[in-house]
Design an enzyme around this catalytic site. Structure first.
Site, PDB file in Angstrom:
ATOM      1  N   THR A  98       0.851  -1.184   0.000  1.00  0.00           N
ATOM      2  CA  THR A  98       0.000   0.000   0.000  1.00  0.00           C
ATOM      3  C   THR A  98       0.888   1.235   0.000  1.00  0.00           C
ATOM      4  O   THR A  98       2.084   1.136  -0.300  1.00  0.00           O
ATOM      5  CB  THR A  98      -0.999  -0.045   1.190  1.00  0.00           C
ATOM      6  N   ASN A  99       0.342   2.406   0.280  1.00  0.00           N
ATOM      7  CA  ASN A  99       1.161   3.624   0.319  1.00  0.00           C
ATOM      8  C   ASN A  99       0.664   4.527   1.444  1.00  0.00           C
ATOM      9  O   ASN A  99      -0.275   4.174   2.154  1.00  0.00           O
ATOM     10  CB  ASN A  99       1.132   4.329  -1.040  1.00  0.00           C
ATOM     11  N   LEU A 100       1.293   5.700   1.591  1.00  0.00           N
ATOM     12  CA  LEU A 100       1.053   6.533   2.780  1.00  0.00           C
ATOM     13  C   LEU A 100      -0.118   7.501   2.643  1.00  0.00           C
ATOM     14  O   LEU A 100      -0.329   8.341   3.517  1.00  0.00           O
ATOM     15  CB  LEU A 100       2.327   7.320   3.120  1.00  0.00           C
ATOM     16  N   SER A 101      -0.901   7.390   1.560  1.00  0.00           N
ATOM     17  CA  SER A 101      -2.058   8.282   1.433  1.00  0.00           C
ATOM     18  C   SER A 101      -3.041   8.028   2.574  1.00  0.00           C
ATOM     19  O   SER A 101      -3.392   6.895   2.862  1.00  0.00           O
ATOM     20  CB  SER A 101      -2.745   8.033   0.087  1.00  0.00           C
ATOM     21  N   ALA A 117      -4.338   7.709  -4.380  1.00  0.00           N
ATOM     22  CA  ALA A 117      -2.970   7.281  -4.685  1.00  0.00           C
ATOM     23  C   ALA A 117      -3.066   5.804  -5.074  1.00  0.00           C
ATOM     24  O   ALA A 117      -2.981   4.914  -4.227  1.00  0.00           O
ATOM     25  CB  ALA A 117      -2.077   7.479  -3.469  1.00  0.00           C
TER      26      ALA A 117
END
Ligand code: CTP
Length: 237
Positions: A36-39, A103
């Protein structure tokens, strides 16, 4: 309280149907792990709230976040980029505006394991293979009769250069640039808008305030004649 606050907002998007993507996506590796990502979803949710307060009918397609759905917004939860793509493509035809704030993971795992990958496989490290995800925004912008498309660019450097290049590559009228590491998870942000006429800078502010400014900027671009008329009206008052 939200409805009272909304009462005081100008209805610049009255009768407009708006589709918004927000948050990160989560791409599974096995049943217990994923990429996943930091959004955080905060900017996308703030934009959904501001669009609703501006009188729009808002559908929010959200990746995994812990955020509360803004008052009066219809929310659809998804996990992966492919799910987000399918929901967007099935609903976008009836919309006037599409704002891609999510994102979205550029790649997903090609070899998802059905069972949890165990560590004790004779010291061997698992190998992940990637396959590219569909570009939701580019696909919507390429529709024969696309809605007004607004994209986001979360960069870590060279925003001025990458922002305009991304707007042209995705073939969209408006792109909103921000510096990812300076905004992910935070309540404040600063934005740089790129359109055919150049750049507009929105200085650092609360995401709710920036969302309102962005909605006003979108409304002005959708109805420039109306804007001119109201300016003329104001100056003649
Ligand atoms: N986007 C999308 N679908 C994807 C990837 C991105 O809809 N599969 C949208 C995002 O919601 C955002 C815009 O495209 O509005 C820009 O996303 P970004 O990841 O910054 O751009 P990329 O084209 O993936 O370029 P790069 O990662 O190389 O900077």
């Amino acid at each position: 309280l939200e409805q009272v606050i909304a009462l005081f907002q100008p209805k610049v998007l009255a009768n407009q149907r708006v589709l918004i993507t927000a948050g990160p996506t989560f791409e599974p590796i096995d049943p217990v792990r994923g990429l996943t990502n930091l959004s955080s979803g905060k900017m996308g949710f703030a934009i959904a709230r501001a669009a609703r307060q501006a009188g729009a009918d808002v559908t929010l397609v959200s990746g995994p976040t812990a955020l509360q759905t803004p008052c009066g917004v219809y929310r659809i939860n998804v996990q992966t980029a492919e799910q987000m793509h399918d929901v967007v493509m099935s609903r976008v035809n009836t919309k006037e505006i599409f704002i891609a704030v999510a994102a979205v993971a550029d790649w997903r795992i090609a070899n998802i394991s059905e069972q949890k990958i165990k560590k004790d496989i004779h010291g061997k490290v698992p190998t992940l293979q990637f396959v590219q995800n569909p570009d939701i925004l580019a696909e919507v912008a390429a529709l024969p009769n696309p809605p007004y498309c607004v994209g986001f660019a979360a960069e870590s450097e060279n925003l001025l250069q990458y922002g305009e290049a991304k707007r042209k590559k995705k073939n969209i009228p408006l792109l909103v640039g921000n510096i990812g590491p300076q905004t992910f998870g935070k309540d404040q942000n600063e934005l740089m808008l790129f359109d055919a006429n150049g750049q507009t800078y929105f200085p650092r502010a609360n995401k709710h305030e920036l969302a309102r400014q962005l909605i006003a900027a979108i409304a002005a671009r959708l109805a420039p004649h109306h804007e001119q008329n109201s300016n003329t009206l104001q100056s003649s008052l």
